[in-house]
Scaffold this motif. Structure first.
Motif, mmCIF file in Angstrom:
data_model
loop_
_atom_site.group_PDB
_atom_site.id
_atom_site.type_symbol
_atom_site.label_atom_id
_atom_site.label_comp_id
_atom_site.label_asym_id
_atom_site.label_seq_id
_atom_site.Cartn_x
_atom_site.Cartn_y
_atom_site.Cartn_z
ATOM 1 N N GLU A 114 28.173 -64.441 -26.140
ATOM 2 C CA GLU A 114 27.621 -64.648 -24.697
ATOM 3 C C GLU A 114 28.762 -65.724 -24.535
ATOM 4 O O GLU A 114 29.016 -66.032 -23.185
ATOM 5 C CB GLU A 114 26.286 -65.154 -24.548
ATOM 6 N N VAL A 115 29.244 -66.690 -25.430
ATOM 7 C CA VAL A 115 30.331 -67.817 -25.064
ATOM 8 C C VAL A 115 31.625 -67.283 -25.055
ATOM 9 O O VAL A 115 32.126 -67.536 -23.908
ATOM 10 C CB VAL A 115 30.001 -68.831 -26.076
ATOM 11 N N ILE A 116 31.629 -66.452 -25.896
ATOM 12 C CA ILE A 116 33.144 -65.560 -26.022
ATOM 13 C C ILE A 116 33.428 -65.031 -24.397
ATOM 14 O O ILE A 116 34.398 -65.054 -23.765
ATOM 15 C CB ILE A 116 33.327 -64.551 -26.756
ATOM 16 N N LYS A 136 40.187 -66.518 -20.599
ATOM 17 C CA LYS A 136 41.343 -66.554 -21.173
ATOM 18 C C LYS A 136 41.499 -65.593 -22.410
ATOM 19 O O LYS A 136 42.703 -65.147 -22.781
ATOM 20 C CB LYS A 136 41.753 -67.899 -21.991
ATOM 21 N N MET A 137 40.464 -65.000 -22.661
ATOM 22 C CA MET A 137 40.180 -64.033 -23.759
ATOM 23 C C MET A 137 40.017 -62.676 -23.249
ATOM 24 O O MET A 137 38.789 -62.455 -23.013
ATOM 25 C CB MET A 137 39.325 -64.578 -24.815
ATOM 26 N N MET A 186 28.071 -56.017 -29.350
ATOM 27 C CA MET A 186 27.863 -57.521 -28.474
ATOM 28 C C MET A 186 29.108 -57.848 -27.749
ATOM 29 O O MET A 186 29.102 -58.185 -26.564
ATOM 30 C CB MET A 186 27.668 -58.405 -29.507
ATOM 31 N N ALA A 187 30.417 -57.145 -28.385
ATOM 32 C CA ALA A 187 31.581 -57.537 -27.371
ATOM 33 C C ALA A 187 31.559 -56.578 -26.194
ATOM 34 O O ALA A 187 31.933 -57.360 -25.089
ATOM 35 C CB ALA A 187 32.686 -57.113 -28.331
ATOM 36 N N GLY A 190 32.043 -70.418 -29.440
ATOM 37 C CA GLY A 190 31.294 -69.316 -29.920
ATOM 38 C C GLY A 190 31.674 -68.811 -31.304
ATOM 39 O O GLY A 190 30.981 -67.957 -31.630
ATOM 40 N N ILE A 191 32.546 -69.298 -31.860
ATOM 41 C CA ILE A 191 33.085 -68.959 -33.101
ATOM 42 C C ILE A 191 33.164 -70.247 -34.235
ATOM 43 O O ILE A 191 34.165 -71.091 -33.612
ATOM 44 C CB ILE A 191 34.334 -67.948 -33.196
#
Length: 230
Positions: free
Chosen positions: A46-48, A53-54, A78-79, A205-206
């Motif tokens: 959810e943060v990614i 930018k990603m 999830m992605a 997120g990671i």
């Protein structure tokens, strides 16, 4: 770690003065992404997904003839849920029969789940002669292309490419890993589509280091979109 991402662009003087790690995506406008595997552990997707930018992520699916990444199914689901363009990659083992590796990859890399073309990670010859390695690799890439009806993206390091892969993959898009801070080039002059510029990237997120990459020059996502057959 679950807060929204905030990216601050800083120049080199600010980096030196404050000791801030200024990463490539903070200072340029190229299209960026990450690649991950089980080594990143629990990812807060959810943060990614909030990080504009990603734009894409390559997720490790398989390795060799029998290894399946234990977090692949969760990561790809999830992605997608949080809006990233997703591709899957296979770590190639030149001594393992190509048919066995293809069968392994096909169990995980399902066309319906792919936004991006498959990526093949090539980092070792496993002691094969140059001729045997070239034969093994070209046979496998042709099998991947015939199975998925498009050429895969090739990932490798600059030094490995220069030593073992020149002129072997002229017709394939290429992601080159080199972490010197300078844009990569290859001895045979092959054009590079994507550059993995760090293996020690940080992103909210990671909780571990993560590989980060970006497109080179005029290249963009349209070139690696997965083309589904109708």
């Amino acid at each position: 770690m679950i807060a929204s991402l905030l990216f601050i662009s800083l120049d080199a003087k600010a980096q030196e003065e404050y000791g801030v790690d200024v990463q490539c995506e903070d200072t340029c406008s190229h299209i960026h992404g990450i690649d991950i595997s089980h080594y990143q552990g629990n990812v807060f997707w959810e943060v990614i997904g909030e990080n504009t930018k990603m734009a894409y992520v390559y997720i490790k699916a398989t390795e060799g003839g029998d290894r399946i990444d234990q977090r692949y199914e969760e990561n790809i689901q999830m992605a997608h849920e949080y809006g990233l363009k997703v591709g899957s990659y296979h770590f190639y083992r030149p001594k393992t029969p190509q048919e066995t590796q293809l069968a392994n990859f096909m169990t995980q890399c399902l066309p319906k789940d792919q936004d991006l073309i498959p990526m093949i990670d090539i980092e070792t010859t496993q002691g094969l002669s140059e001729e045997a390695f070239a034969d093994s690799l070209t046979k496998f890439l042709l099998m991947i292309e015939e199975t998925y009806h498009q050429k895969p993206l090739i990932y490798t390091g600059r030094n490995f490419y220069n030593k073992h892969m020149q002129h072997l993959i002229d017709d394939y898009p290429l992601m080159i890993a080199i972490y010197t801070g300078e844009e990569p080039y290859l001895e045979d002059g092959k054009e590079i589509t994507m550059w993995q510029y760090t293996g020690k990237g940080r992103i909210n997120g990671i909780n571990t280091y993560v590989d980060k990459s970006r497109f080179m020059g005029r290249h963009g996502l349209r070139e690696i979109r997965f083309q589904r057959r109708r």
